[in-house]
Design an enzyme around this catalytic site. Structure first.
Site, mmCIF file in Angstrom:
data_model
loop_
_atom_site.group_PDB
_atom_site.id
_atom_site.type_symbol
_atom_site.label_atom_id
_atom_site.label_comp_id
_atom_site.label_asym_id
_atom_site.label_seq_id
_atom_site.Cartn_x
_atom_site.Cartn_y
_atom_site.Cartn_z
ATOM 1 N N ASN A 13 -38.040 -25.233 -74.265
ATOM 2 C CA ASN A 13 -38.587 -25.999 -73.603
ATOM 3 C C ASN A 13 -37.987 -26.061 -72.377
ATOM 4 O OD1 ASN A 13 -39.505 -28.633 -72.491
ATOM 5 N ND2 ASN A 13 -38.199 -29.958 -73.832
ATOM 6 N N LYS A 15 -39.043 -27.489 -69.980
ATOM 7 C CA LYS A 15 -39.191 -28.640 -68.916
ATOM 8 C C LYS A 15 -39.900 -28.271 -67.664
ATOM 9 C CE LYS A 15 -35.463 -30.632 -71.623
ATOM 10 N NZ LYS A 15 -34.318 -31.313 -71.513
ATOM 11 N N GLU A 101 -37.672 -37.592 -72.950
ATOM 12 C CA GLU A 101 -38.034 -37.766 -71.758
ATOM 13 C C GLU A 101 -39.399 -38.524 -71.188
ATOM 14 O OE1 GLU A 101 -36.916 -33.742 -70.507
ATOM 15 O OE2 GLU A 101 -34.683 -33.990 -70.797
ATOM 16 N N GLU A 171 -33.529 -34.789 -81.889
ATOM 17 C CA GLU A 171 -32.645 -34.749 -80.426
ATOM 18 C C GLU A 171 -32.184 -35.952 -80.131
ATOM 19 O OE1 GLU A 171 -34.568 -31.347 -78.136
ATOM 20 O OE2 GLU A 171 -35.654 -33.281 -77.553
ATOM 21 N N GLY A 177 -29.018 -32.183 -72.410
ATOM 22 C CA GLY A 177 -28.626 -31.995 -71.068
ATOM 23 C C GLY A 177 -27.439 -32.241 -70.691
ATOM 24 N N SER A 217 -28.394 -29.860 -76.109
ATOM 25 C CA SER A 217 -27.257 -28.894 -75.765
ATOM 26 C C SER A 217 -27.057 -27.783 -76.944
ATOM 27 C CB SER A 217 -26.066 -29.772 -75.317
ATOM 28 O OG SER A 217 -26.370 -30.429 -74.398
ATOM 29 N N GLY A 239 -31.876 -26.519 -71.568
ATOM 30 C CA GLY A 239 -31.292 -25.395 -70.535
ATOM 31 C C GLY A 239 -31.287 -24.010 -70.985
HETATM 32 P P1 PGA Z 1 -31.096 -29.254 -73.790
HETATM 33 O O1 PGA Z 1 -32.456 -29.952 -73.992
HETATM 34 O O2 PGA Z 1 -31.271 -28.068 -74.630
HETATM 35 O O3 PGA Z 1 -31.133 -29.048 -72.270
HETATM 36 O O4 PGA Z 1 -30.057 -30.324 -73.941
HETATM 37 C C1 PGA Z 1 -33.187 -30.096 -75.103
HETATM 38 C C2 PGA Z 1 -34.377 -30.793 -75.216
HETATM 39 O O5 PGA Z 1 -34.531 -31.726 -74.214
HETATM 40 O O6 PGA Z 1 -35.279 -30.258 -75.823
#
Ligand code: PGA
Length: 267
Positions: A13, A15, A101, A171, A177, A217, A239
């Site tokens: 993802n 984002k 989000e 999640e 994040g 994460s 990320g």
């Molecule tokens: P992250 O994001 O791996 O950066 O924690 C995961 C997500 O929001 O799908």
């Protein structure tokens, strides 16, 4: 993972990162680092304007194209929206619905997530439905209640034949994040619970065939352990999916054999 009954899916993802001009370089580095015999479905969920640039390299790399959002409406006077038909026409195979989000910043509620899910399924796109509790909900012992509500709301009026095509991503909001990954035990517990909710709704056979992902994460260091759990069938990776080497490593880890057995294998 339990490859006997369901697909392993590694979905990135991005984002609101990268540009269409970055896609080519990313994809050539990803292809160079990805094992030829990958045994999972690898997907990249990118911003809408990047989708056309991804079509050709994704085909070459056998990578599925995903969107990060879709309109809850069909075609019509909805300025600025992108509907499921438009995505399907571009060759998009997956789309995220209900990412935390979007729930937080764009007021996406459970009813909207349900409408998005139904629209995507009607156009042959696999929804990746995100659910997850906040830190406060976890501290107050409300995790499972909250998760059950989100899963049941998202799948409301989804028929059995379509439910088997849905992917649910667990999640926890506190893990996204932040670098605070859920422990393998915490992630497995909730993913197993999500499967039990699906079992109540659709029966054992469909629940057994649904892919349930963990996100929050996940990275090249912790993916193998998370993926070794029987009810974690892949990852939704933010990320770490921006780094082709790390993303390729997670795809390679998804090819490992299941090392831990629990009773949920017998579902
Ligand atoms: P992250 O994001 O791996 O950066 O924690 C995961 C997500 O929001 O799908």
């Amino acid at each position: 993972m339990n490859k006997k009954y369901r697909k392993t899916v590694i979905a990135g993802n991005w984002k609101m990162n990268m540009t269409a001009s970055d896609v080519r370089e990313f994809m050539s580095r990803l292809s160079a680092a990805t094992p030829d015999n990958k045994t999972c479905d690898a997907v990249l969920c990118v911003p809408f304007p990047l989708i056309p640039a991804l079509i050709k390299p994704a085909k070459q790399a056998r990578l599925g194209i995903g969107a990060q959002n879709v309109s809850e409406y069909g075609k019509g006077a909805y300025t600025g929206e992108v509907n499921a038909e438009m995505l399907s026409d571009l060759g998009v195979k997956y789309a995220i619905a209900g990412h935390s989000e979007r729930r937080q910043f764009f007021s996406e509620d459970d009813a909207a997530v349900n409408r998005k899910t139904l629209n995507l399924l009607d156009h042959g796109i696999t929804p990746i439905i995100c659910v997850g509790e906040s830190g406060l909900q976890r501290d107050r012992g409300l995790t499972m209640e909250h998760i059950a509500y989100q899963v049941k709301s998202a799948l409301y009026a989804v028929t059995e034949d379509k439910a088997r095509r849905c992917i649910i991503a667990y999640e926890p909001i506190w893990a996204i994040g932040t670098g605070n990954t859920a422990t393998t035990a915490q992630a497995q517990e909730v993913c197993e619970y999500i499967r039990s909710v699906a079992r109540q709704m659709y029966g054992a056979r469909i629940a057994r065939s649904m892919s349930i992902l963990y996100g929050g994460s996940m990275n090249a260091q912790n993916a193998a352990e998370l993926l070794s759990m029987p009810d974690i069938d892949g990852g939704l990776i933010g990320g770490a999916s921006l780094d082709p080497g790390a993303f390729a490593r997670i795809i390679a880890d998804a090819g490992q054999e299941l090392t831990r057995e629990t009773s949920s294998n017998l579902l």
